[in-house]
Write a protein that holds these residues in place. Structure first.
Motif, PDB file in Angstrom:
ATOM      1  N   ALA A   1    -135.951 -45.585  61.162  1.00 28.64           N
ATOM      2  CA  ALA A   1    -135.258 -45.102  59.963  1.00 28.64           C
ATOM      3  C   ALA A   1    -133.897 -45.768  59.762  1.00 28.64           C
ATOM      4  O   ALA A   1    -133.051 -45.246  59.040  1.00 28.64           O
ATOM      5  CB  ALA A   1    -135.084 -43.586  60.033  1.00 28.64           C
TER       6      ALA A   1
ATOM      7  N   SER B   1    -132.642 -48.111  58.034  1.00 28.70           N
ATOM      8  CA  SER B   1    -132.134 -48.494  56.710  1.00 28.70           C
ATOM      9  C   SER B   1    -131.846 -47.288  55.825  1.00 28.70           C
ATOM     10  O   SER B   1    -131.345 -47.453  54.705  1.00 28.70           O
ATOM     11  CB  SER B   1    -133.155 -49.398  56.007  1.00 28.70           C
ATOM     12  N   GLN B   2    -132.129 -46.090  56.311  1.00 28.27           N
ATOM     13  CA  GLN B   2    -132.060 -44.903  55.444  1.00 28.27           C
ATOM     14  C   GLN B   2    -130.904 -43.961  55.739  1.00 28.27           C
ATOM     15  O   GLN B   2    -130.472 -43.228  54.858  1.00 28.27           O
ATOM     16  CB  GLN B   2    -133.380 -44.116  55.563  1.00 28.27           C
TER      17      GLN B   2
ATOM     18  N   HIS C   1    -138.124 -46.483  55.011  1.00 25.09           N
ATOM     19  CA  HIS C   1    -137.677 -47.555  55.904  1.00 25.09           C
ATOM     20  C   HIS C   1    -138.776 -48.600  56.077  1.00 25.09           C
ATOM     21  O   HIS C   1    -138.514 -49.812  56.036  1.00 25.09           O
ATOM     22  CB  HIS C   1    -137.295 -46.960  57.262  1.00 25.09           C
TER      23      HIS C   1
END
Length: 245
Positions: free
Chosen positions: A33, A35-36, A75
């Motif tokens: 995760a 990128s989130q 992601h």
């Protein structure tokens, strides 16, 4: 306080990145995760300082240890968007290795989540977003779940075996509608695509291996009327031709 971004974040905008000080630090949450959400590190007894927060403070601020199913899927979409690789030749091996690690962790997490998710219907709706994408990592490229079968032996091109990262993940295989076998329409679709790609030229050696396995799986009796594309077969020179030719 997120120093790099020079802003304050609430607890629900953060996630714990558990630090395991060993030869292989745990990077699971970042893998699945990264990128989130933004991450904070939990403090080990002998470490602290900038970027590290104690478990007690984590609990008070309700900073969660796990991403949501949707965050993981969003992601994964970002990872898929990075293909095809466009960097230097020197960086490609590391890029593929990192992609392999991310996909392994994502598949494992989504598979285990089904056994404990409080809202299975929401989980299935989130997974539906993946089914529409080329989300199966073969080790070289991403392909659609429809191009993968559990009992298939060749690893492409056109048709692919289930990657090792998914072999024992039956929950996610089921949710992505990965079949045990390819049907006749799948097999003829692969031959038709080869015809479009190679025309009147013999296919290459990798395609020959796929064709040899594929031919053994075409039923003796096929309802041609049910096939919506031109039916193709290879000749003795491995040129893909229409059946009538």
């Amino acid at each position: 306080w997120e120093g790099e971004g020079h802003q304050f974040l609430s607890g629900d905008e953060l996630m714990i990145q558990v630090q395991v000080y060993s030869s292989s630090p745990s990077q699971r949450n970042i893998c699945i995760a990264g990128s989130q959400v933004s991450f904070v590190c939990n403090a080990c007894p002998d470490r602290g300082g900038c970027g590290h927060i104690s478990d007690a403070v984590m609990k008070i601020l309700e900073i969660r240890p796990e991403p949501t199913c949707l965050e993981v899927i969003q992601h994964m979409k970002k990872v898929i968007e990075l293909f095809p690789y466009s960097g230097t030749i020197e960086g490609k091996e590391e890029f593929l290795a990192k992609t392999n690690e991310i996909c392994f962790q994502v598949y494992e997490y989504l598979d285990s989540l089904l056994d404990c998710v409080p809202n299975k219907q929401q989980y299935q709706e989130d997974i539906e977003q993946l089914k529409e994408l080329e989300c199966i990592w073969t080790g070289e490229i991403f392909v659609s779940p429809t191009k993968v079968a559990q009992n298939w032996k060749s690893n492409g091109p056109y048709l692919y075996k289930v990657p090792e990262s998914l072999v024992l993940r039956q929950n996610i295989c089921t949710e992505l509608d990965i079949d045990k076998e390819f049907g006749p329409s799948d097999l003829f679709q692969a031959l038709y695509q080869m015809h479009l790609d190679y025309g009147q030229e013999p296919v290459d050696d990798r395609c020959k291996d796929v064709i040899k396995e594929l031919i053994t799986l075409i039923p003796q009796e096929v309802d041609i009327e049910s096939i919506t594309i031109p039916v193709m077969l290879p000749d003795s020179s491995f040129i893909i031709r229409k059946v009538k030719d």
